[in-house]
Design a protein around this motif. Structure first.
Motif, PDB file in Angstrom:
ATOM      1  N   MET A   1       0.824  -1.194   0.000  1.00 23.25           N
ATOM      2  CA  MET A   1       0.000   0.000   0.000  1.00 23.25           C
ATOM      3  C   MET A   1       0.870   1.261   0.000  1.00 23.25           C
ATOM      4  SD  MET A   1      -3.305   0.707   2.175  1.00 23.25           S
ATOM      5  CE  MET A   1      -4.026   2.275   2.328  1.00 23.25           C
ATOM      6  N   ALA A   2       1.953   1.212   0.725  1.00 26.03           N
ATOM      7  CA  ALA A   2       2.836   2.377   0.779  1.00 26.03           C
ATOM      8  C   ALA A   2       3.449   2.658  -0.590  1.00 26.03           C
ATOM      9  CB  ALA A   2       3.927   2.158   1.813  1.00 26.03           C
ATOM     10  N   THR A   3       3.785   1.607  -1.311  1.00 30.65           N
ATOM     11  CA  THR A   3       4.363   1.791  -2.641  1.00 30.65           C
ATOM     12  C   THR A   3       3.350   2.402  -3.599  1.00 30.65           C
ATOM     13  OG1 THR A   3       5.751  -0.136  -2.254  1.00 30.65           O
ATOM     14  CG2 THR A   3       5.563   0.615  -4.513  1.00 30.65           C
TER      15      THR A   3
ATOM     16  N   LEU B   1       3.010   6.049  -2.778  1.00 33.30           N
ATOM     17  CA  LEU B   1       4.203   6.765  -3.238  1.00 33.30           C
ATOM     18  C   LEU B   1       4.146   6.985  -4.745  1.00 33.30           C
ATOM     19  CD1 LEU B   1       6.970   7.987  -2.683  1.00 33.30           C
ATOM     20  CD2 LEU B   1       7.929   5.700  -2.906  1.00 33.30           C
ATOM     21  N   LEU B   2       3.729   5.969  -5.485  1.00 27.46           N
ATOM     22  CA  LEU B   2       3.611   6.100  -6.934  1.00 27.46           C
ATOM     23  C   LEU B   2       2.562   7.137  -7.307  1.00 27.46           C
ATOM     24  CD1 LEU B   2       4.448   5.145  -9.715  1.00 27.46           C
ATOM     25  CD2 LEU B   2       2.749   3.328  -9.532  1.00 27.46           C
ATOM     26  N   ALA B   3       1.442   7.129  -6.615  1.00 29.50           N
ATOM     27  CA  ALA B   3       0.396   8.116  -6.880  1.00 29.50           C
ATOM     28  C   ALA B   3       0.891   9.530  -6.579  1.00 29.50           C
ATOM     29  CB  ALA B   3      -0.838   7.804  -6.037  1.00 29.50           C
ATOM     30  N   THR B   4       1.653   9.685  -5.535  1.00 29.01           N
ATOM     31  CA  THR B   4       2.215  10.996  -5.194  1.00 29.01           C
ATOM     32  C   THR B   4       3.202  11.460  -6.252  1.00 29.01           C
ATOM     33  OG1 THR B   4       1.981  10.464  -2.852  1.00 29.01           O
ATOM     34  CG2 THR B   4       3.432  12.284  -3.410  1.00 29.01           C
ATOM     35  N   ILE B   5       4.029  10.548  -6.741  1.00 28.89           N
ATOM     36  CA  ILE B   5       4.994  10.892  -7.786  1.00 28.89           C
ATOM     37  C   ILE B   5       4.276  11.382  -9.032  1.00 28.89           C
ATOM     38  CG2 ILE B   5       6.677   9.903  -9.401  1.00 28.89           C
ATOM     39  CD1 ILE B   5       7.668   8.176  -7.049  1.00 28.89           C
ATOM     40  N   VAL B   6       3.228  10.672  -9.430  1.00 26.66           N
ATOM     41  CA  VAL B   6       2.473  11.075 -10.620  1.00 26.66           C
ATOM     42  C   VAL B   6       1.806  12.424 -10.401  1.00 26.66           C
ATOM     43  CG1 VAL B   6       0.497  10.483 -12.066  1.00 26.66           C
ATOM     44  CG2 VAL B   6       2.130   8.710 -11.415  1.00 26.66           C
TER      45      VAL B   6
ATOM     46  N   ARG C   1      12.838  12.841 -12.780  1.00 25.60           N
ATOM     47  CA  ARG C   1      13.933  12.468 -11.870  1.00 25.60           C
ATOM     48  C   ARG C   1      13.840  13.242 -10.565  1.00 25.60           C
ATOM     49  NH1 ARG C   1      18.628  13.691 -14.837  1.00 25.60           N
ATOM     50  NH2 ARG C   1      18.362  11.696 -15.856  1.00 25.60           N
ATOM     51  N   TRP C   2      13.604  14.569 -10.658  1.00 27.64           N
ATOM     52  CA  TRP C   2      13.509  15.398  -9.452  1.00 27.64           C
ATOM     53  C   TRP C   2      12.248  15.082  -8.664  1.00 27.64           C
ATOM     54  CZ3 TRP C   2      17.566  17.218  -7.450  1.00 27.64           C
ATOM     55  CH2 TRP C   2      18.623  17.636  -8.238  1.00 27.64           C
ATOM     56  N   VAL C   3      11.165  14.778  -9.373  1.00 26.73           N
ATOM     57  CA  VAL C   3       9.922  14.405  -8.688  1.00 26.73           C
ATOM     58  C   VAL C   3      10.140  13.149  -7.858  1.00 26.73           C
ATOM     59  CG1 VAL C   3       7.564  13.597  -9.045  1.00 26.73           C
ATOM     60  CG2 VAL C   3       8.427  15.488 -10.396  1.00 26.73           C
ATOM     61  N   ILE C   4      10.804  12.168  -8.442  1.00 28.20           N
ATOM     62  CA  ILE C   4      11.053  10.915  -7.721  1.00 28.20           C
ATOM     63  C   ILE C   4      11.941  11.167  -6.506  1.00 28.20           C
ATOM     64  CG2 ILE C   4      12.207   8.677  -7.905  1.00 28.20           C
ATOM     65  CD1 ILE C   4      11.185   8.570 -10.807  1.00 28.20           C
ATOM     66  N   VAL C   5      12.988  11.970  -6.662  1.00 24.22           N
ATOM     67  CA  VAL C   5      13.893  12.265  -5.546  1.00 24.22           C
ATOM     68  C   VAL C   5      13.138  12.962  -4.416  1.00 24.22           C
ATOM     69  CG1 VAL C   5      15.864  13.685  -4.849  1.00 24.22           C
ATOM     70  CG2 VAL C   5      15.986  12.327  -6.928  1.00 24.22           C
ATOM     71  N   VAL C   6      12.368  13.993  -4.753  1.00 21.33           N
ATOM     72  CA  VAL C   6      11.629  14.743  -3.741  1.00 21.33           C
ATOM     73  C   VAL C   6      10.612  13.855  -3.033  1.00 21.33           C
ATOM     74  CG1 VAL C   6       9.940  16.594  -3.427  1.00 21.33           C
ATOM     75  CG2 VAL C   6      11.966  16.983  -4.819  1.00 21.33           C
TER      76      VAL C   6
ATOM     77  N   VAL D   1      10.476  10.496  -2.795  1.00 20.75           N
ATOM     78  CA  VAL D   1      11.085   9.412  -2.011  1.00 20.75           C
ATOM     79  C   VAL D   1      11.695   9.964  -0.723  1.00 20.75           C
ATOM     80  CG1 VAL D   1      12.970   7.729  -1.980  1.00 20.75           C
ATOM     81  CG2 VAL D   1      11.442   7.842  -3.936  1.00 20.75           C
ATOM     82  N   LEU D   2      12.396  11.085  -0.806  1.00 18.45           N
ATOM     83  CA  LEU D   2      12.971  11.663   0.409  1.00 18.45           C
ATOM     84  C   LEU D   2      11.884  12.101   1.388  1.00 18.45           C
ATOM     85  CD1 LEU D   2      15.966  13.719  -0.994  1.00 18.45           C
ATOM     86  CD2 LEU D   2      16.017  11.537   0.203  1.00 18.45           C
ATOM     87  N   GLY D   3      10.823  12.712   0.863  1.00 20.96           N
ATOM     88  CA  GLY D   3       9.713  13.112   1.717  1.00 20.96           C
ATOM     89  C   GLY D   3       9.034  11.916   2.351  1.00 20.96           C
ATOM     90  N   TRP D   4       8.841  10.856   1.555  1.00 16.15           N
ATOM     91  CA  TRP D   4       8.190   9.649   2.047  1.00 16.15           C
ATOM     92  C   TRP D   4       9.039   8.999   3.144  1.00 16.15           C
ATOM     93  CZ3 TRP D   4       9.473   4.302   1.061  1.00 16.15           C
ATOM     94  CH2 TRP D   4       8.474   3.410   1.436  1.00 16.15           C
ATOM     95  N   LEU D   5      10.355   8.936   2.930  1.00 14.75           N
ATOM     96  CA  LEU D   5      11.235   8.360   3.945  1.00 14.75           C
ATOM     97  C   LEU D   5      11.214   9.184   5.230  1.00 14.75           C
ATOM     98  CD1 LEU D   5      14.303   7.291   1.799  1.00 14.75           C
ATOM     99  CD2 LEU D   5      12.628   5.803   2.902  1.00 14.75           C
TER     100      LEU D   5
END
Length: 51
Positions: free
Chosen positions: A1-3, A6-11, A22-27, A29-33
């Motif tokens: 569920m977390a994944t 995270l994918l929905a947030t990236i989109v 690339r920057w969206v994924i970095v931001v 993932v770091l925020g999620w962590l």
């Protein structure tokens, strides 16, 4: 569920901010962590204070 969340947030961030994927994924993932780390610390503190 977390994944999935995270994918929905990236989109959503990618479409909303119009920046490179690339920057969206970095931001995201770091925020999620960071959020996961804070939730974990709070859970440990609550468990420690209750017991």
């Amino acid at each position: 569920m977390a994944t999935g969340s995270l994918l929905a947030t990236i989109v959503a961030v990618n479409r909303g901010l119009n920046i490179k994927l690339r920057w969206v994924i970095v931001v995201c993932v770091l925020g999620w962590l960071l959020v996961e780390l804070i939730i974990g610390v709070i859970q440990v503190l609550v468990k420690w204070l209750i017991i």
